[in-house]
Write an enzyme that holds these catalytic residues in place. Structure first.
Site, PDB file in Angstrom:
ATOM      1  NE  ARG A 154      36.871  46.356  45.553  1.00  7.78           N
ATOM      2  CZ  ARG A 154      37.240  46.061  44.307  1.00  7.78           C
ATOM      3  NH1 ARG A 154      37.078  46.959  43.343  1.00  7.78           N
ATOM      4  NH2 ARG A 154      37.746  44.887  44.009  1.00  7.78           N
ATOM      5  CB  CYS A 162      44.618  43.846  35.752  1.00  4.90           C
ATOM      6  SG  CYS A 162      44.240  44.818  37.218  1.00  4.90           S
ATOM      7  CG  ASN A 189      32.280  40.583  36.557  1.00  5.74           C
ATOM      8  OD1 ASN A 189      31.092  40.505  36.872  1.00  5.74           O
ATOM      9  ND2 ASN A 189      32.767  41.599  35.865  1.00  5.74           N
ATOM     10  CB  CYS A 212      41.336  39.824  46.518  1.00  3.17           C
ATOM     11  SG  CYS A 212      42.790  39.364  47.512  1.00  3.17           S
ATOM     12  CB  ALA A 213      35.577  37.958  46.113  1.00  6.60           C
ATOM     13  CB  ALA A 214      34.691  43.236  45.721  1.00  2.00           C
TER      14      ALA A 214
END
Length: 456
Positions: free
Chosen positions: A254, A351, A230, A225-227
């Site tokens: 994204r 997060c 960073n 789930c890259a976008a």
């Protein structure tokens, strides 16, 4: 008046959870981003107090024609900020209620037995300040080169607690390689080191997943789930821009942002695909060499200080139903990552501060995937996972980051590793894929041998 008009739109969307405050501010294209961001953030912090003031003073009965978001911005600046920074009918409307607003505020403070305005903010995260973190992009430069550049500009290397750090001081982080820590008021958005991709804004907690996954050079990695990318560029730097990273994300907007950021960072070993990772086939020969997978799925964002989601969550968005739905999705993604035949390590992170998105997901994933165990992330880190029933020793393997204690956004990380007894030989896997017996309908014998039949 432009500040308040744009702020009204941003605050309204933030309260309806149509995006993070930071993204909404940048999308507004307001000329002074810093000014707008500060006004909206501070207003959000006092949002509950402002609601109480509006009710007690009967503000909207005497002051009609103002939307609630606009009223909050104006009254915040009048009572707690720099004073209303405009003229015209809206300022006159607020000032006509000046005495009522001030006396209501005084009564509320007296009732709560507090003296300062800051004491009105009851949310512990709302007052948390975290430092600015910038990761040195080793694809383009070195830690030594960047620190020398900073020193030449008058910055001094600092050794103590970041809270005592001055504007012209920085320190090298003790846990994350190539990460620099700055005073929270430092602005690097126009600095050449940032514009040239030598420094990348990335919160310390967000750097942990790639560091603990620790992919080696010339390996094959999936960022599920890259976008916005960073963590992907961090993976690339750890791999020295060698091997291959397959990065997936479903959101086209994204994805476009991610490609821009990866290009600026100098990432050359990444293939970005707009796709749901759950649709990526684990037995596709394209991914037969995948050894590492990073799983950082959509979550509640409840740990993000800068995102202020803890201030914009409504009853529906923070409900058990929504968190349960997120948890099920997160477990799906993690289980899928652990199902890849050759994967050796999988890092899972969110997060979020909620157990249901963190320890509960990891506990279920372990129960579903007996060929994997947890390994201890960042052994020197003191804050570990929450102990649950049947998840006590495992909790010690996980990492939690707490804003007010660790100076980072709220975060959770767990690292899965395949046990040696369950390692599959790559050659055997490929052979099993290429030479797989097929069921055939029985044929009538003609007395001849079928030379094309494969014996297994």
């Amino acid at each position: 008046m432009a500040l308040y008009r744009v702020g009204e739109v941003v605050l309204s969307k933030a309260l309806k959870q149509k995006g993070s405050v930071k993204n909404l501010v940048f999308a507004s294209k307001y000329r002074n981003v810093k000014e707008l961001y500060a006004l909206v953030c501070e207003t959000l912090k006092y949002s509950e107090v402002l609601d109480e003031i509006f009710v007690s003073s009967k503000f909207f009965k005497h002051c009609k024609g103002l939307s609630k978001p606009l009223a909050k911005l104006l009254v915040y600046d009048f009572l707690f900020g720099k004073g209303i920074q405009c003229s015209g009918k809206y300022k006159r409307a607020v000032m006509a209620n000046k005495s009522s607003l001030q006396s209501t505020l005084a009564r509320i403070k007296m009732k709560k037995k507090i003296i300062t305005n800051a004491e009105l903010i009851t949310d512990p995260i709302a007052n948390v300040k975290i430092p600015k973190y910038l990761r040195v992009n080793t694809l383009k430069t070195t830690l030594k080169s960047v620190t020398n550049c900073l020193k030449s500009e008058g910055y001094n290397l600092f050794e103590g607690n970041w809270k005592k750090m001055g504007i012209k001081e920085f320190k090298i982080d003790e846990h994350i390689d190539n990460l620099l820590v700055f005073n929270d008021k430092v602005n690097f958005h126009k600095h050449d080191l940032y514009l040239n991709g030598h420094l990348i804004f990335q919160d310390k907690a967000s750097c942990i997943p790639a560091q603990v996954l620790n992919p080696q050079s010339n390996q094959t990695v999936i960022d599920a789930c890259a976008a916005p990318g960073n963590k992907t560029s961090h993976l690339s730097s750890l791999m020295n821009n060698t091997g291959t990273i397959y990065a997936f994300d479903l959101d086209l907007k994204r994805i476009r942002t991610m490609k821009t950021l990866l290009d600026r960072a100098g990432v050359a070993n990444c293939e970005v695909t707009q796709s749901n990772f759950l649709h990526v086939k684990k037995d596709d020969l394209k991914y037969k060499d995948v050894r590492y997978i990073l799983v950082d799925p959509s979550c509640s964002g409840s740990g993000m200080v800068q995102r202020l989601s803890h201030l914009t969550d409504n009853a529906e968005s923070s409900s058990d139903k929504r968190l349960s739905s997120l948890s099920k999705f997160q477990l799906q993604v993690l289980n899928h990552a652990l199902s890849f035949p050759q994967v050796e390590r999988v890092a899972y992170s969110t997060c979020s501060i909620h157990d249901i998105e963190n320890e509960d997901v990891v506990k279920q994933a372990l129960a579903n995937n007996s060929k994997f165990k947890l390994v201890k992330c960042l052994p020197t880190w003191t804050r570990r996972g929450h102990a649950l029933k049947g998840f006590t020793d495992e909790a010690e393997m996980c990492v939690r980051c707490q804003p007010e204690l660790d100076g980072t956004n709220g975060f959770f990380i767990a690292l899965f590793e395949r046990t040696q007894s369950s390692v599959i030989c790559p050659a055997e896997h490929v052979q099993a894929k290429l030479i797989r017996p097929r069921k055939r309908k029985p044929r009538k014998s003609n007395g001849k041998t079928d030379s094309n039949k494969i014996k297994v």
